[in-house]
Motif scaffolding. Structure first.
Motif, PDB file in Angstrom:
ATOM      1  N   ALA A 163      50.999  -0.528 -14.071  1.00 36.18           N
ATOM      2  CA  ALA A 163      51.291   0.180 -15.111  1.00 36.18           C
ATOM      3  C   ALA A 163      49.942  -0.197 -16.015  1.00 36.18           C
ATOM      4  O   ALA A 163      49.589  -1.241 -16.298  1.00 36.18           O
ATOM      5  N   SER A 164      49.503   0.919 -16.642  1.00 41.87           N
ATOM      6  CA  SER A 164      48.456   0.784 -17.733  1.00 41.87           C
ATOM      7  C   SER A 164      49.126   0.630 -19.003  1.00 41.87           C
ATOM      8  O   SER A 164      48.697  -0.028 -20.057  1.00 41.87           O
ATOM      9  N   LEU A 165      50.236   1.139 -19.278  1.00 38.90           N
ATOM     10  CA  LEU A 165      50.904   1.456 -20.474  1.00 38.90           C
ATOM     11  C   LEU A 165      52.461   1.265 -20.394  1.00 38.90           C
ATOM     12  O   LEU A 165      52.883   1.963 -19.471  1.00 38.90           O
ATOM     13  N   ILE A 166      53.102   0.227 -21.029  1.00 37.35           N
ATOM     14  CA  ILE A 166      54.285   0.188 -21.092  1.00 37.35           C
ATOM     15  C   ILE A 166      55.178   0.487 -22.556  1.00 37.35           C
ATOM     16  O   ILE A 166      54.642  -0.202 -23.293  1.00 37.35           O
ATOM     17  N   ARG A 167      56.001   1.235 -22.521  1.00 37.02           N
ATOM     18  CA  ARG A 167      56.537   1.418 -23.809  1.00 37.02           C
ATOM     19  C   ARG A 167      58.165   1.191 -23.563  1.00 37.02           C
ATOM     20  O   ARG A 167      58.688   1.924 -22.745  1.00 37.02           O
ATOM     21  N   THR A 168      58.732   0.299 -24.453  1.00 33.37           N
ATOM     22  CA  THR A 168      59.919  -0.138 -24.151  1.00 33.37           C
ATOM     23  C   THR A 168      60.727  -0.168 -25.617  1.00 33.37           C
ATOM     24  O   THR A 168      60.226  -0.754 -26.679  1.00 33.37           O
ATOM     25  N   PHE A 169      61.953   0.374 -25.401  1.00 33.10           N
ATOM     26  CA  PHE A 169      62.849   0.228 -26.494  1.00 33.10           C
ATOM     27  C   PHE A 169      64.204  -0.665 -26.293  1.00 33.10           C
ATOM     28  O   PHE A 169      64.799  -0.425 -25.283  1.00 33.10           O
ATOM     29  N   GLU A 170      64.255  -1.837 -27.009  1.00 30.10           N
ATOM     30  CA  GLU A 170      65.534  -2.567 -26.622  1.00 30.10           C
ATOM     31  C   GLU A 170      66.362  -2.773 -28.061  1.00 30.10           C
ATOM     32  O   GLU A 170      65.826  -2.927 -29.179  1.00 30.10           O
ATOM     33  N   ALA A 171      67.585  -2.728 -27.880  1.00 33.16           N
ATOM     34  CA  ALA A 171      68.430  -2.811 -28.870  1.00 33.16           C
ATOM     35  C   ALA A 171      69.320  -3.963 -29.067  1.00 33.16           C
ATOM     36  O   ALA A 171      69.808  -4.407 -30.278  1.00 33.16           O
ATOM     37  N   GLN A 172      69.766  -4.742 -27.950  1.00 36.09           N
ATOM     38  CA  GLN A 172      70.386  -5.727 -27.903  1.00 36.09           C
ATOM     39  C   GLN A 172      69.890  -7.028 -27.751  1.00 36.09           C
ATOM     40  O   GLN A 172      70.629  -8.222 -27.815  1.00 36.09           O
ATOM     41  N   LEU A 173      68.768  -6.976 -26.878  1.00 34.34           N
ATOM     42  CA  LEU A 173      68.177  -8.195 -26.458  1.00 34.34           C
ATOM     43  C   LEU A 173      66.539  -7.899 -26.554  1.00 34.34           C
ATOM     44  O   LEU A 173      66.012  -7.108 -26.728  1.00 34.34           O
ATOM     45  N   ILE A 174      65.838  -9.172 -26.380  1.00 34.35           N
ATOM     46  CA  ILE A 174      64.341  -9.258 -26.379  1.00 34.35           C
ATOM     47  C   ILE A 174      64.072  -8.795 -25.028  1.00 34.35           C
ATOM     48  O   ILE A 174      64.521  -8.902 -23.984  1.00 34.35           O
ATOM     49  N   PRO A 175      62.946  -7.712 -25.125  1.00 40.23           N
ATOM     50  CA  PRO A 175      62.546  -7.168 -23.646  1.00 40.23           C
ATOM     51  C   PRO A 175      62.141  -8.262 -22.647  1.00 40.23           C
ATOM     52  O   PRO A 175      61.626  -9.482 -23.063  1.00 40.23           O
ATOM     53  N   GLY A 176      62.267  -7.924 -21.449  1.00 40.44           N
ATOM     54  CA  GLY A 176      62.183  -8.972 -20.369  1.00 40.44           C
ATOM     55  C   GLY A 176      60.898  -9.347 -20.237  1.00 40.44           C
ATOM     56  O   GLY A 176      60.533 -10.785 -19.912  1.00 40.44           O
ATOM     57  N   LEU A 177      59.971  -8.532 -20.299  1.00 41.64           N
ATOM     58  CA  LEU A 177      58.707  -9.215 -20.344  1.00 41.64           C
ATOM     59  C   LEU A 177      58.081 -10.073 -21.650  1.00 41.64           C
ATOM     60  O   LEU A 177      57.201 -10.735 -21.431  1.00 41.64           O
ATOM     61  N   LEU A 178      58.944 -10.331 -22.602  1.00 42.98           N
ATOM     62  CA  LEU A 178      58.514 -10.955 -23.730  1.00 42.98           C
ATOM     63  C   LEU A 178      59.364 -12.306 -23.779  1.00 42.98           C
ATOM     64  O   LEU A 178      59.416 -13.073 -24.794  1.00 42.98           O
ATOM     65  N   GLN A 179      60.410 -12.807 -22.855  1.00 44.16           N
ATOM     66  CA  GLN A 179      61.424 -13.470 -22.927  1.00 44.16           C
ATOM     67  C   GLN A 179      60.726 -14.856 -22.605  1.00 44.16           C
ATOM     68  O   GLN A 179      60.001 -15.104 -21.734  1.00 44.16           O
ATOM     69  N   THR A 180      61.332 -15.910 -23.011  1.00 49.19           N
ATOM     70  CA  THR A 180      61.066 -17.292 -22.722  1.00 49.19           C
ATOM     71  C   THR A 180      61.991 -17.765 -21.747  1.00 49.19           C
ATOM     72  O   THR A 180      62.849 -17.074 -21.574  1.00 49.19           O
ATOM     73  N   PRO A 181      61.399 -18.631 -20.812  1.00 44.32           N
ATOM     74  CA  PRO A 181      62.364 -19.221 -19.991  1.00 44.32           C
ATOM     75  C   PRO A 181      63.715 -19.561 -20.464  1.00 44.32           C
ATOM     76  O   PRO A 181      64.920 -19.339 -19.712  1.00 44.32           O
ATOM     77  N   GLU A 182      63.724 -20.324 -21.569  1.00 44.56           N
ATOM     78  CA  GLU A 182      64.965 -20.800 -21.966  1.00 44.56           C
ATOM     79  C   GLU A 182      65.836 -19.679 -22.566  1.00 44.56           C
ATOM     80  O   GLU A 182      67.247 -19.682 -22.229  1.00 44.56           O
ATOM     81  N   TYR A 183      65.561 -18.626 -23.150  1.00 49.30           N
ATOM     82  CA  TYR A 183      66.117 -17.503 -23.539  1.00 49.30           C
ATOM     83  C   TYR A 183      66.671 -16.699 -22.305  1.00 49.30           C
ATOM     84  O   TYR A 183      67.753 -16.280 -22.285  1.00 49.30           O
ATOM     85  N   ALA A 184      65.767 -16.367 -21.356  1.00 48.08           N
ATOM     86  CA  ALA A 184      66.079 -15.720 -20.061  1.00 48.08           C
ATOM     87  C   ALA A 184      67.027 -16.469 -19.203  1.00 48.08           C
ATOM     88  O   ALA A 184      68.055 -15.743 -18.996  1.00 48.08           O
ATOM     89  N   GLU A 185      67.216 -17.580 -19.465  1.00 53.71           N
ATOM     90  CA  GLU A 185      68.247 -18.593 -18.710  1.00 53.71           C
ATOM     91  C   GLU A 185      69.404 -18.279 -19.468  1.00 53.71           C
ATOM     92  O   GLU A 185      70.564 -18.093 -18.655  1.00 53.71           O
ATOM     93  N   ALA A 186      69.599 -18.456 -20.904  1.00 54.99           N
ATOM     94  CA  ALA A 186      70.803 -18.133 -21.497  1.00 54.99           C
ATOM     95  C   ALA A 186      71.391 -16.825 -21.178  1.00 54.99           C
ATOM     96  O   ALA A 186      72.604 -16.682 -21.339  1.00 54.99           O
ATOM     97  N   LEU A 187      70.357 -15.837 -21.321  1.00 54.59           N
ATOM     98  CA  LEU A 187      70.860 -14.797 -21.172  1.00 54.59           C
ATOM     99  C   LEU A 187      71.648 -14.375 -19.714  1.00 54.59           C
ATOM    100  O   LEU A 187      72.598 -13.685 -19.601  1.00 54.59           O
ATOM    101  N   LEU A 188      70.976 -14.935 -18.500  1.00 55.21           N
ATOM    102  CA  LEU A 188      71.356 -14.687 -17.501  1.00 55.21           C
ATOM    103  C   LEU A 188      72.752 -15.425 -17.207  1.00 55.21           C
ATOM    104  O   LEU A 188      73.658 -14.985 -16.569  1.00 55.21           O
ATOM    105  N   LYS A 189      72.878 -16.607 -17.852  1.00 54.07           N
ATOM    106  CA  LYS A 189      74.107 -17.444 -17.870  1.00 54.07           C
ATOM    107  C   LYS A 189      75.393 -16.598 -18.537  1.00 54.07           C
ATOM    108  O   LYS A 189      76.471 -17.020 -18.275  1.00 54.07           O
ATOM    109  N   GLY A 190      74.976 -15.739 -19.608  1.00 48.66           N
ATOM    110  CA  GLY A 190      75.990 -15.073 -20.038  1.00 48.66           C
ATOM    111  C   GLY A 190      76.336 -13.903 -19.284  1.00 48.66           C
ATOM    112  O   GLY A 190      77.570 -13.135 -19.640  1.00 48.66           O
ATOM    113  N   GLY A 191      75.868 -13.606 -18.146  1.00 49.77           N
ATOM    114  CA  GLY A 191      76.352 -12.437 -17.401  1.00 49.77           C
ATOM    115  C   GLY A 191      77.500 -12.978 -16.469  1.00 49.77           C
ATOM    116  O   GLY A 191      77.937 -13.908 -16.674  1.00 49.77           O
TER     117      GLY A 191
END
Length: 287
Positions: A109-137
């Motif tokens: 991809a040369s251009l990615i446009r993303t809209f998120e309403a409830q969480l931080i986009p995956g490409l911009l997540q920190t490991p700690e945030y992503a882990e907490a997010l996954l554990k909430g599923g």
């Protein structure tokens, strides 16, 4: 060997070139199949990408029939066929990605446009945030959870590689306030957003809650565009079970227009950075 390019895109590109070459040569797919005594649907499957592997011998037969004589063009089409047969790095995460995976398209991809309403986009997540997010599923075993986390972190490299993808992210303000992982994790995540927003290929805009009604009061979505004109844009919508890919041009156009509308409703990148900074200060005061 795993590859950094997109096998699916290479296959789509080859399929388009084969279809155009057949039409220019004046053949129907049935005529081509009969010529080589192939099954009735073989040519059609080659031209739609349903056939995942196109052999070098079959490709040579088609190019000869279509009178493709330019050696550079022939070599280019054989290269596409070889690339399509390789596996992407994401193939090792079998518990995470299906056969049609988002990283497959992000890779080129040369251009990615993303809209998120409830969480931080995956490409911009920190490991700690992503882990907490996954554990909430839904509950899952630790090995699968770690694979999901590793895969999500591996995806981020497209933003920092030598020729990085451009990212335009619009994030609803409510997502910036949702305390996923707690205050410390959220503060680190917001600081990471500010850090990434300094990169020339990344724009982050906040959509304030006070805006009220806006054009994207629907499912969050991502639009991916590619440098080769043969690779048409695609929409990705995350779902509870798996991701949904939409290639219909009308849908792509509608989502593109919607993204333009919410960009207009969101505040500027400079004002967004101020909002994020203020949220970080608020979290520091609370702790």
């Amino acid at each position: 060997m795993a590859t950094a390019h997109s096998p699916t895109l290479r296959l789509r590109r080859l399929a388009t070139r084969l279809r155009r070459a057949r039409e220019e040569a004046g053949f129907t797919s049935s005529q081509v199949a009969a010529k080589f005594k192939w099954s009735a649907g073989k040519v059609s499957k080659m031209e739609t990408g349903e056939t995942k592997r196109i052999s070098a011998a079959d490709l040579d037969l088609l190019m000869d029939l279509y009178e493709i004589t330019d050696q550079a063009e022939r070599d280019g089409m054989q290269a596409l066929a070889r690339d399509a047969r390789q596996r992407g790095w994401w193939s090792k995460y079998k518990k995470v990605f299906s056969d049609r995976a988002l990283p497959d398209f992000e890779a080129e991809a040369s251009l990615i446009r993303t809209f998120e309403a409830q969480l931080i986009p995956g490409l911009l997540q920190t490991p700690e945030y992503a882990e907490a997010l996954l554990k909430g599923g839904r509950l899952t075993d630790s090995e699968t959870l770690q694979q999901k986390l590793d895969a999500r972190m591996a995806r981020r490299t497209i933003l920092t590689r030598a020729s990085p993808a451009r990212l335009r992210a619009v994030i609803d303000e409510s997502a910036l306030k949702r305390p996923i992982g707690g205050a410390d994790v959220l503060r680190g995540q917001l600081a990471h957003l500010l850090y990434m927003a300094q990169r020339p290929n990344i724009d982050i805009q906040v959509l304030p809650v006070e805006i009220g009604s806006h054009a994207a009061l629907c499912a969050p979505f991502t639009l991916l565009e590619f440098p080769d004109p043969l690779d048409l844009p695609i929409i990705y919508i995350d779902t509870a079970a798996d991701g949904l890919f939409i290639e219909d041009p009308d849908e792509v156009e509608a989502h593109s227009a919607t993204f333009g509308d919410i960009q207009g409703s969101a505040v500027s990148t400079a004002r967004s950075a101020t909002i994020i900074t203020d949220l970080i200060k608020s979290l520091e005061q609370d702790t």
